[in-house]
Scaffold this motif. Structure first.
Motif, PDB file in Angstrom:
ATOM      1  N   PRO A  58      52.182  36.207  29.947  1.00  0.00           N
ATOM      2  CA  PRO A  58      51.548  34.879  30.093  1.00  0.00           C
ATOM      3  C   PRO A  58      51.341  34.455  31.542  1.00  0.00           C
ATOM      4  O   PRO A  58      50.497  33.606  31.826  1.00  0.00           O
ATOM      5  CB  PRO A  58      52.538  33.950  29.381  1.00  0.00           C
ATOM      6  CG  PRO A  58      53.226  34.819  28.389  1.00  0.00           C
ATOM      7  CD  PRO A  58      53.348  36.162  29.055  1.00  0.00           C
ATOM      8  N   ALA A  59      52.096  35.063  32.444  1.00  0.00           N
ATOM      9  CA  ALA A  59      51.940  34.742  33.859  1.00  0.00           C
ATOM     10  C   ALA A  59      51.018  35.713  34.582  1.00  0.00           C
ATOM     11  O   ALA A  59      50.920  35.676  35.808  1.00  0.00           O
ATOM     12  CB  ALA A  59      53.307  34.724  34.544  1.00  0.00           C
ATOM     13  N   ALA A  60      50.320  36.586  33.841  1.00  0.00           N
ATOM     14  CA  ALA A  60      49.382  37.517  34.473  1.00  0.00           C
ATOM     15  C   ALA A  60      48.415  36.739  35.353  1.00  0.00           C
ATOM     16  O   ALA A  60      47.819  35.743  34.931  1.00  0.00           O
ATOM     17  CB  ALA A  60      48.633  38.319  33.417  1.00  0.00           C
ATOM     18  N   MET A  61      48.237  37.189  36.573  1.00  0.00           N
ATOM     19  CA  MET A  61      47.511  36.398  37.563  1.00  0.00           C
ATOM     20  C   MET A  61      46.045  36.175  37.221  1.00  0.00           C
ATOM     21  O   MET A  61      45.449  35.175  37.620  1.00  0.00           O
ATOM     22  CB  MET A  61      47.669  37.044  38.939  1.00  0.00           C
ATOM     23  CG  MET A  61      49.120  37.044  39.413  1.00  0.00           C
ATOM     24  SD  MET A  61      49.367  37.785  41.035  1.00  0.00           S
ATOM     25  CE  MET A  61      48.860  36.440  42.110  1.00  0.00           C
ATOM     26  N   VAL A  62      45.445  37.082  36.433  1.00  0.00           N
ATOM     27  CA  VAL A  62      44.058  36.874  36.037  1.00  0.00           C
ATOM     28  C   VAL A  62      43.897  35.597  35.224  1.00  0.00           C
ATOM     29  O   VAL A  62      42.852  34.925  35.285  1.00  0.00           O
ATOM     30  CB  VAL A  62      43.522  38.084  35.245  1.00  0.00           C
ATOM     31  CG1 VAL A  62      44.245  38.237  33.908  1.00  0.00           C
ATOM     32  CG2 VAL A  62      42.026  37.968  35.023  1.00  0.00           C
ATOM     33  N   LEU A  63      44.924  35.231  34.466  1.00  0.00           N
ATOM     34  CA  LEU A  63      44.844  34.050  33.604  1.00  0.00           C
ATOM     35  C   LEU A  63      44.933  32.751  34.393  1.00  0.00           C
ATOM     36  O   LEU A  63      44.527  31.694  33.901  1.00  0.00           O
ATOM     37  CB  LEU A  63      45.963  34.093  32.559  1.00  0.00           C
ATOM     38  CG  LEU A  63      45.999  35.334  31.660  1.00  0.00           C
ATOM     39  CD1 LEU A  63      47.216  35.286  30.740  1.00  0.00           C
ATOM     40  CD2 LEU A  63      44.719  35.458  30.856  1.00  0.00           C
ATOM     41  N   HIS A  64      45.460  32.830  35.616  1.00  0.00           N
ATOM     42  CA  HIS A  64      45.687  31.617  36.396  1.00  0.00           C
ATOM     43  C   HIS A  64      44.776  31.504  37.611  1.00  0.00           C
ATOM     44  O   HIS A  64      44.368  30.394  37.968  1.00  0.00           O
ATOM     45  CB  HIS A  64      47.154  31.573  36.837  1.00  0.00           C
ATOM     46  CG  HIS A  64      48.105  31.614  35.688  1.00  0.00           C
ATOM     47  ND1 HIS A  64      48.539  30.480  35.028  1.00  0.00           N
ATOM     48  CD2 HIS A  64      48.667  32.665  35.037  1.00  0.00           C
ATOM     49  CE1 HIS A  64      49.349  30.835  34.034  1.00  0.00           C
ATOM     50  NE2 HIS A  64      49.437  32.158  34.004  1.00  0.00           N
ATOM     51  N   TYR A  65      44.444  32.644  38.219  1.00  0.00           N
ATOM     52  CA  TYR A  65      43.690  32.602  39.469  1.00  0.00           C
ATOM     53  C   TYR A  65      42.383  33.385  39.421  1.00  0.00           C
ATOM     54  O   TYR A  65      41.685  33.485  40.426  1.00  0.00           O
ATOM     55  CB  TYR A  65      44.576  33.074  40.632  1.00  0.00           C
ATOM     56  CG  TYR A  65      45.883  32.311  40.669  1.00  0.00           C
ATOM     57  CD1 TYR A  65      45.902  30.915  40.735  1.00  0.00           C
ATOM     58  CD2 TYR A  65      47.099  32.971  40.585  1.00  0.00           C
ATOM     59  CE1 TYR A  65      47.089  30.204  40.733  1.00  0.00           C
ATOM     60  CE2 TYR A  65      48.300  32.276  40.586  1.00  0.00           C
ATOM     61  CZ  TYR A  65      48.288  30.886  40.654  1.00  0.00           C
ATOM     62  OH  TYR A  65      49.460  30.189  40.641  1.00  0.00           O
ATOM     63  N   GLY A  66      42.071  33.948  38.257  1.00  0.00           N
ATOM     64  CA  GLY A  66      40.722  34.457  38.026  1.00  0.00           C
ATOM     65  C   GLY A  66      40.320  35.718  38.744  1.00  0.00           C
ATOM     66  O   GLY A  66      39.119  35.956  38.916  1.00  0.00           O
ATOM     67  N   GLN A  67      41.275  36.559  39.162  1.00  0.00           N
ATOM     68  CA  GLN A  67      40.887  37.836  39.767  1.00  0.00           C
ATOM     69  C   GLN A  67      40.362  38.763  38.670  1.00  0.00           C
ATOM     70  O   GLN A  67      41.121  39.455  38.002  1.00  0.00           O
ATOM     71  CB  GLN A  67      42.079  38.476  40.475  1.00  0.00           C
ATOM     72  CG  GLN A  67      42.189  38.120  41.961  1.00  0.00           C
ATOM     73  CD  GLN A  67      43.267  38.942  42.626  1.00  0.00           C
ATOM     74  OE1 GLN A  67      44.440  38.809  42.304  1.00  0.00           O
ATOM     75  NE2 GLN A  67      42.872  39.804  43.548  1.00  0.00           N
ATOM     76  N   ALA A  68      39.062  38.760  38.476  1.00  0.00           N
ATOM     77  CA  ALA A  68      38.433  39.576  37.440  1.00  0.00           C
ATOM     78  C   ALA A  68      37.008  39.884  37.863  1.00  0.00           C
ATOM     79  O   ALA A  68      36.252  38.981  38.236  1.00  0.00           O
ATOM     80  CB  ALA A  68      38.440  38.858  36.102  1.00  0.00           C
ATOM     81  N   ILE A  69      36.641  41.156  37.816  1.00  0.00           N
ATOM     82  CA  ILE A  69      35.267  41.566  38.102  1.00  0.00           C
ATOM     83  C   ILE A  69      34.812  42.521  37.000  1.00  0.00           C
ATOM     84  O   ILE A  69      35.632  43.074  36.267  1.00  0.00           O
ATOM     85  CB  ILE A  69      35.131  42.229  39.488  1.00  0.00           C
ATOM     86  CG1 ILE A  69      35.928  43.545  39.564  1.00  0.00           C
ATOM     87  CG2 ILE A  69      35.585  41.278  40.590  1.00  0.00           C
ATOM     88  CD1 ILE A  69      35.140  44.781  39.300  1.00  0.00           C
ATOM     89  N   PHE A  70      33.492  42.704  36.871  1.00  0.00           N
ATOM     90  CA  PHE A  70      32.996  43.611  35.846  1.00  0.00           C
ATOM     91  C   PHE A  70      31.653  44.183  36.250  1.00  0.00           C
ATOM     92  O   PHE A  70      31.027  43.737  37.216  1.00  0.00           O
ATOM     93  CB  PHE A  70      32.908  42.918  34.487  1.00  0.00           C
ATOM     94  CG  PHE A  70      31.867  41.831  34.390  1.00  0.00           C
ATOM     95  CD1 PHE A  70      30.603  42.101  33.899  1.00  0.00           C
ATOM     96  CD2 PHE A  70      32.164  40.526  34.770  1.00  0.00           C
ATOM     97  CE1 PHE A  70      29.649  41.103  33.794  1.00  0.00           C
ATOM     98  CE2 PHE A  70      31.212  39.515  34.665  1.00  0.00           C
ATOM     99  CZ  PHE A  70      29.960  39.808  34.180  1.00  0.00           C
ATOM    100  N   GLU A  71      31.214  45.170  35.483  1.00  0.00           N
ATOM    101  CA  GLU A  71      29.906  45.773  35.659  1.00  0.00           C
ATOM    102  C   GLU A  71      29.234  45.905  34.297  1.00  0.00           C
ATOM    103  O   GLU A  71      29.892  45.802  33.250  1.00  0.00           O
ATOM    104  CB  GLU A  71      30.014  47.154  36.317  1.00  0.00           C
ATOM    105  CG  GLU A  71      30.049  47.103  37.832  1.00  0.00           C
ATOM    106  CD  GLU A  71      28.786  46.507  38.435  1.00  0.00           C
ATOM    107  OE1 GLU A  71      27.688  46.764  37.896  1.00  0.00           O
ATOM    108  OE2 GLU A  71      28.888  45.792  39.443  1.00  0.00           O
ATOM    109  N   GLY A  72      27.945  46.143  34.304  1.00  0.00           N
ATOM    110  CA  GLY A  72      27.202  46.374  33.075  1.00  0.00           C
ATOM    111  C   GLY A  72      26.309  47.589  33.236  1.00  0.00           C
ATOM    112  O   GLY A  72      25.492  47.649  34.159  1.00  0.00           O
ATOM    113  N   MET A  73      26.480  48.590  32.370  1.00  0.00           N
ATOM    114  CA  MET A  73      25.726  49.828  32.437  1.00  0.00           C
ATOM    115  C   MET A  73      25.289  50.202  31.023  1.00  0.00           C
ATOM    116  O   MET A  73      25.740  49.603  30.057  1.00  0.00           O
ATOM    117  CB  MET A  73      26.593  50.955  33.014  1.00  0.00           C
ATOM    118  CG  MET A  73      27.261  50.623  34.329  1.00  0.00           C
ATOM    119  SD  MET A  73      28.655  51.736  34.720  1.00  0.00           S
ATOM    120  CE  MET A  73      27.836  53.330  34.719  1.00  0.00           C
TER     121      MET A  73
END
Length: 360
Positions: A58-73
């Motif tokens: 529940p404390a995973a940083m992506v859930l709180h500070y939004g470090q997330a990137i993606f690609e589309g192929m």
């Protein structure tokens, strides 16, 4: 990045969906790719495993500070049964641009392309063959460290999932109505507009919802400072043909460097069509419409390839473009790019990469 890639096969395979009713992002294949990152160790433990939910603290940083990137192929099946990827090297380049902006460690693009090819090879029966269909490839990275301190995470998870998708235009390409957004802002120079990060899309939803309530398919974003210069349309780059010349907003730090955008620029130059990257104001478009020189408008992106624009609404003023039908440049670009992608046209640029299709 690791050199070794392990594969754990699913014991039970899913039933394949009807290729004529795929939609977009509704079905997922039997396997996915996962690679972990730990500070001091780097990227490690690359593995193809059965598709399944993941576990996060529940404390995973992506859930709180939004470090997330993606690609589309996408992967495409040709009439000969071959499977082709389209410009995966450009997706890897952009992924590392996004990583850098979000303080996520860079990935080895060559290894990731290799791993994606292995995943697509394993899932080759999921690559649809109906006209206009493809296998959508979604690589993404999230911060997984459990910590509530505001800093870059020390742990990450890179994943790749696959989804067979239908033709974007089920009834053919039809120009869409676009609302020019005058209140909300997508990005500003110095922000994250040039990165493909989850937060950019979350903040765009409100404007899109309001546009749809007004009968519009998408929004045309203006710059975040003066609100007069065009940036993107929805989540796509945008082009306009004015008095014989094709123009597109220049990359300025707040505009995503689209793979399809780059492909369009290269094609137009190879055809000797005048094309310029520069600032384009919304007033210039309306002036061009008034004097009869605004000939075409279209968005470009992985999902739709080319999305023609037939109408713009800006502060209550509505203009029609090319009589509400797709223009010749947009049609030629769509036919050329999709032809290269599905193997029906020659690939003079070396854009496609073949995936081994022998049985896994």
């Amino acid at each position: 990045m690791p050199i070794q890639l392990s594969i754990q096969r699913a014991q039970q395979l899913k039933a394949k969906p009807d290729e004529k009713k795929l939609g977009f992002g509704q079905y997922y294949t039997d396997h996915m790719l996962i690679i972990d990152y730990t500070k001091g160790q780097g990227w490690h433990d690359a593995r193809i495993v059965p598709y399944a939910p993941i576990s996060l603290d529940p404390a995973a940083m992506v859930l709180h500070y939004g470090q997330a990137i993606f690609e589309g192929m996408k992967a495409f099946r040709t009439e000969k049964g071959e499977i082709l990827l389209f410009r995966p090297d450009k997706n890897m380049e952009r992924m590392n641009v996004s990583n850098d902006r979000l303080s996520i460690p860079p990935v080895d693009g060559d290894f990731l392309i290799h791993a994606i090819k292995e995943l697509v090879h394993l899932e080759q029966d999921w690559v649809p063959s109906e006209p206009g269909t493809s296998l959508y490839i979604r690589p993404f990275i999230i911060a997984t460290e459990a910590c509530l301190g505001v800093r870059a995470s020390y742990q990450y998870m890179l994943m790749v999932i696959l989804s067979p998708v239908g033709a974007y235009y089920s009834e053919g390409i039809k120009p869409v109505k676009i609302n020019v957004e005058s209140e909300y802002v997508r990005a500003v120079r110095g922000g994250t507009g040039h990165a493909k990060t989850a937060g950019n899309y979350a903040s765009s939803i409100k404007a899109q919802e309001e546009a749809k309530e007004g009968g519009y398919a998408q929004v045309l974003w203006l710059d975040g400072v003066e609100k007069k210069y065009i940036e993107e349309v929805g989540s796509m780059n945008v082009f306009f043909k004015i008095n014989g010349e094709v123009v597109t907003p220049e990359l300025n730090g707040s505009i995503l460097q689209g793979v399809t955008r780059d492909s369009v620029l290269q094609l137009l130059k190879s055809w000797n069509v005048p094309v310029t990257e520069r600032r384009v104001s919304i007033q210039e478009l309306y002036d061009a419409s008034a004097n009869g020189t605004l000939e075409e408008a279209f968005g470009t992106g992985t999902a739709a390839v080319i999305s023609p624009i037939g109408e713009l609404s800006w502060e209550g003023r509505v203009i029609q473009i090319n009589g509400g039908v797709i223009g010749p440049i947009a049609q030629r670009l769509y036919d050329s790019i999709t032809g290269i992608q599905n193997g029906t046209l020659a690939d003079p640029f070396g854009w496609t990469v073949q995936v081994e299709t022998a049985k896994a």
